[in-house]
Design an enzyme around this catalytic site. Sequence first.
Site, PDB file in Angstrom:
ATOM      1  N   SER A 182     -13.359  15.242   9.214  1.00 45.09           N
ATOM      2  CA  SER A 182     -13.001  15.183   7.789  1.00 45.09           C
ATOM      3  C   SER A 182     -12.583  13.810   7.285  1.00 45.09           C
ATOM      4  CB  SER A 182     -11.891  16.194   7.493  1.00 45.09           C
ATOM      5  OG  SER A 182     -12.421  17.493   7.385  1.00 45.09           O
ATOM      6  N   LYS A 188     -14.391  12.420   4.309  1.00 40.94           N
ATOM      7  CA  LYS A 188     -14.027  12.629   2.900  1.00 40.94           C
ATOM      8  C   LYS A 188     -13.449  11.373   2.247  1.00 40.94           C
ATOM      9  CE  LYS A 188     -13.537  17.500   3.821  1.00 40.94           C
ATOM     10  NZ  LYS A 188     -12.714  18.462   4.556  1.00 40.94           N
ATOM     11  N   SER A 246      -8.040  19.188   2.459  1.00 40.13           N
ATOM     12  CA  SER A 246      -9.264  18.920   3.212  1.00 40.13           C
ATOM     13  C   SER A 246     -10.299  20.006   2.932  1.00 40.13           C
ATOM     14  CB  SER A 246      -8.982  18.829   4.724  1.00 40.13           C
ATOM     15  OG  SER A 246      -9.999  18.124   5.390  1.00 40.13           O
TER      16      SER A 246
END
Length: 471
Positions: free
Chosen positions: A64, A67, A124
Site C-alpha cells: 500500500s 498509494k 488505506s
Amino acid sequence: MHLLRLLPRPSSLNWIFPSAVLVLAALAVVTPRAVHAEALLVVEADTGKVLQADNATMPWYPASVTKIMTAYVTLKAVKDGRLTLDTLLTVSPVAASQSPSKMGFRPGIQVTVDNALKMMLVKSANDMAVVLAEGVGGSVDGFSAMMNQTAQKLGMTQTSYVNPNGLPAEGQITSARDLAILARAVIRDLPEYEYFMHIPSIRYGRRVTQNFNKLIGRYPGADGFKTGFICASGYNLVASATRNGKRLIAVVLGASSGNARAVRAAQLLERGFGGNGLGWLKPALGTVDNLVPIDATPPNLRDEMCGGKRKRPATDEDADVVAANGSASTGESAVTFFTAGLQPPMGKPSDLLAAEAAASEPIPVYTGPTKTGTALIAAVAAEAEKQTPAKRGKKSKIAAKKPDAAAPKAAADAKPAAVRHANARPEAAAKPAASADRKPAARPAAADKPAPKPAKPKAAAKPKGENKPAG
C-alpha cells in the site's frame, strides 16, 4: 528468505584495523544486521543525502505504499487544474470489488476527491484508490500508465505500477531508493497538499480509523507518509519527521509486523538526527538518486509472513501488539541496531508504541458533494444514523431533533471543517466532528427505553397453550 550483505561482517575486519572497536561501532551504526530480509534507507529530505542504506536498491513489492504515488498523481492533477478537491467521483463495480482494507461503498455512491484521498491515505482504502484512478485516468490501466510516466520522470528507475492500491499483482515493484525519491517529490512539489500524508485519524459516521503509521502522534515531529503490507512484501513504511528545521525520510521494507516497522523507522530517524552522537563516523554515501540499482528478483516473504498458522489478509489493519519482552523482530532489532556498547536513545523498542497517540479530533469524511456548516453536521450525523443499531424507541426520534436547535452555533464551528482548497488544514475539522459525536450520542440511551417489551411474550406463553399440542 535471507539477503546477503554486501559489506563484510565486523569480525572479518579485526585484522585490518588495530582500532577495531571504533570500526565495529561505525559498522554497527551504518550496517545493522537484519534477522530476516529487510531494506532500510534514511535520507535528508531537502538535499537527498543518504545517511544510511541497507539493501536500499533491492527490488521490493510495494504493497500500500503504492498509494503515495496514487495521491501524488491525483494531487498534481488538482494542482494543474484538471480537477478539484470538490470534484465528485463515482464508485464503480470495479472499485467496489476491491479486497479489504476498503470503505465498502456500493457502486453508484459518489465521493469527492478530497474525501477519497483522506479515506485512502488514513484507512488505506483500496476501493478509494481505484475511485481516484478511474476519476483521474479514466481506468485502472490508464491511471497506472500515468503512474509509470510520473515514476520515470522523477527518476524512479526501479519502479513499475500495475494498479493504484498495491494489492498483489505481477509487475508491481519498487525499491526503498525509489520510495525515498517519491517522498522527496511530494515534499518538494506538493507542499500545499502535504497535510493529506499525516492526518492522525478520520471519522466516518460513528467509526473512527487511526492512521496505520504508528509514528504519527507518537514520534516527535513525525509528519508523513504511508504504510503497506501484503504477505510477499512484509510490513512496509515510508515515514518522515522534522526536528530543529531538519527533515528526514526513512524507508522500512520487509519488517515482521506493524509495530516492528514503526520501531525500525523511529530508530533510523533517531540515528539520522544524531541521537547516538557518532554522526562523524558515517561514511559518505552520496545522494539517493545516485544509489546503484541491484538487478535481482524481489524477495518473496509470503512463507515467513503468512505461512503455517500465520494467516493474514493483504491489509494494513494489523492489530499486533508488542509483547512485554518484545517480538522476535522488535526485541532483536534493539540488539542488532545498537551493538558495540551503543544504547538506543529511545529506550526499549516497545516504549514508542506503549504511549497513547497525541490527542486529536478525527477528520470527518462522508459521501456526496462537499459540505460545510449545518450541511456537514447533517451529513456526518446521517452516516452515524446508518451505523446505529436498528432498535429504537419513540424518544430516539425526539433526541435526533435536539441538535437542530443548536445548529446555528454548531454551523459557525463547522465552517472551517471541510478541507476544500490548498491552504485548508485538516486540523480545522475537529469542531464539527465533536458536534457529530454529540448528535448520535443520545441514540443508545433512547434505544434502551423499549427494553421491557420482551416481557410480554413471556407472560403470554401460558402452560395451557404449551400443553395443547401434546394432547
